[in-house]
Design a protein around this motif. Sequence first.
Motif, short mmCIF file in Angstrom:
data_model
loop_
_atom_site.label_atom_id
_atom_site.label_comp_id
_atom_site.label_asym_id
_atom_site.label_seq_id
_atom_site.Cartn_x
_atom_site.Cartn_y
_atom_site.Cartn_z
N VAL A 298 0.50 -1.06 -0.07
CA VAL A 298 0.22 0.11 -0.01
C VAL A 298 0.69 0.76 -0.09
O VAL A 298 1.60 1.32 0.98
N SER A 299 0.68 2.32 -0.73
CA SER A 299 1.43 3.22 -0.82
C SER A 299 0.64 4.97 -0.38
O SER A 299 -1.13 4.77 -0.76
N ASP A 300 0.41 5.32 0.20
CA ASP A 300 0.03 7.20 0.45
C ASP A 300 -0.09 7.69 -0.12
O ASP A 300 0.62 7.55 -0.87
N GLY A 301 -0.72 9.08 -0.83
CA GLY A 301 -0.70 10.06 -1.83
C GLY A 301 0.26 10.63 -1.37
O GLY A 301 1.46 10.60 -1.36
N SER A 302 -0.11 11.84 -2.47
CA SER A 302 0.67 12.80 -2.46
C SER A 302 0.23 14.82 -1.52
O SER A 302 -1.08 14.48 -0.77
N THR A 303 0.94 15.34 -1.30
CA THR A 303 0.62 16.37 -0.63
C THR A 303 1.00 18.13 -1.80
O THR A 303 1.79 17.61 -3.31
N ASN A 304 0.06 18.46 -2.44
CA ASN A 304 0.31 19.40 -3.80
C ASN A 304 1.03 20.81 -3.47
O ASN A 304 0.99 21.62 -3.94
N VAL A 305 0.84 20.90 -1.60
CA VAL A 305 1.94 22.16 -1.58
C VAL A 305 2.88 21.77 -2.03
O VAL A 305 3.88 21.44 -1.18
N LEU A 306 3.83 22.89 -3.20
CA LEU A 306 4.82 22.83 -2.80
C LEU A 306 6.23 23.96 -2.40
O LEU A 306 6.12 25.08 -2.17
N PRO A 307 7.63 23.61 -1.98
CA PRO A 307 8.36 24.06 -1.15
C PRO A 307 8.87 25.57 -2.32
O PRO A 307 9.98 24.40 -2.59
#
Length: 432
Positions: A298-307
């Motif tokens: 199982v893999s988690d997703g992502s965040t769309n907040v970019l550094p």
Amino acid sequence: MGQQEKVATSLAGAVSEEISASLAPVDAELERRYPGDPGTRQPVHTVYVPGDAFTADTLRSWGDQALALLDEHAPDAASFAAVLGLPGELAEPVHSRVRAKLEREPVEDLRVDFEDGYGPRPDAEEDETAARAARLIAEAYANGTAAPYMGIRVKCMEAAVRDRGIRTLDVFLTGLMAAGGLPEGLVLTLPKVTYPEQVGAFVRLLEAFEKAHGLDAGRLGFEIQIETSQAILATDGTATVARMIQAAEGRATGLHYGTFDYSACLGVSAAHQASDHPAADHAKAVMQVAAAGTGVRVSDGSTNVLPVGPTAKVHDAWRLHYGLTRRALARAYYQGWDMHPGHLPTRYAAVFAFYRAGFEQAAARLARYANRAGGDVMDEPATAKALSGYLLRGLDCGALDLPEVARLTGLTRTDLEGFASPRRGDLTASGQ
């Protein structure tokens, strides 16, 4: 020596034989459906790059951009630790290992994207892009610059884009075969799956390709992306994702949670679409239970907040990503998505801190178990499996080194692998 006990039984041997015979189909079903973890390395993340943006230097470019961000916004161990709230004893080991990782192996798993990140294109253009992706990936494996895992995400099996997805997969795989064959680290991703029948159709597609090229049956596996509510709960109330694993006929390698598509499907407003939303937790919990013991990860997703932007904004984005990654690791989601080079420093910082923070305790517990020594915790085979799995994952990603693990556990990597992948009977015989 005390008096020897007299042993007596009441049941004839035929009773045990009859029961064993009656359960033989169940034994076979358990072995088939729940083979356990494959024992191979699981990448800590998957990086998605649009098909038209993927080049021969993409991996190195991501690593260089990540290092540049560190140099600009957290140039030393103390400043990086201050941003993330790392304890003092972890500051230097984490920082130095993050930099070394970005220099040596910045990306563990890369997916050339022909779905959302690529969008609809003229057929000739997508054909050419797929062929180029195959050539570049084949060249990367040939010259030693590839990530451990690489592959593509095609368009889904829904009617509007099905033919295009099938053709892109065909062009890509055919290109790899022409360039010398399928690399060992090849990974395919099927997105937006809503019905088990779509998984079954993808299996038929892979079977046809294997037959066309004389490949071993089952050579091609794939990940299933969970991005819709229908992928979690079917109209009859059953867990669709469990049926998808069955429909894959042993070819499913992973379940990947799609943070934003899934959130939008449930009506979660854009401001609250995140991997720690309660709706996300529910979906991943169902995925986790459905996949347990099947060998599907199982893999988690992502965040769309970019550094990106000024230092304060970069630090805020880093803290968010670091916190989400540590949260996922604690919940046994050992893989996630990274969408920007700036996510790499905090991906590896979170992963390395997770394994180094618990390393000594895990090593001591496993050593006591292996030596049958006493302690303040009574561990059992299943816990030894978890402890050794934890250490192996730390070794695979670079958080830990084999000499230090061997020093504290007295065990070799082969020993660890033996504890991490016991036979089914070894876990149940303890009666725990």
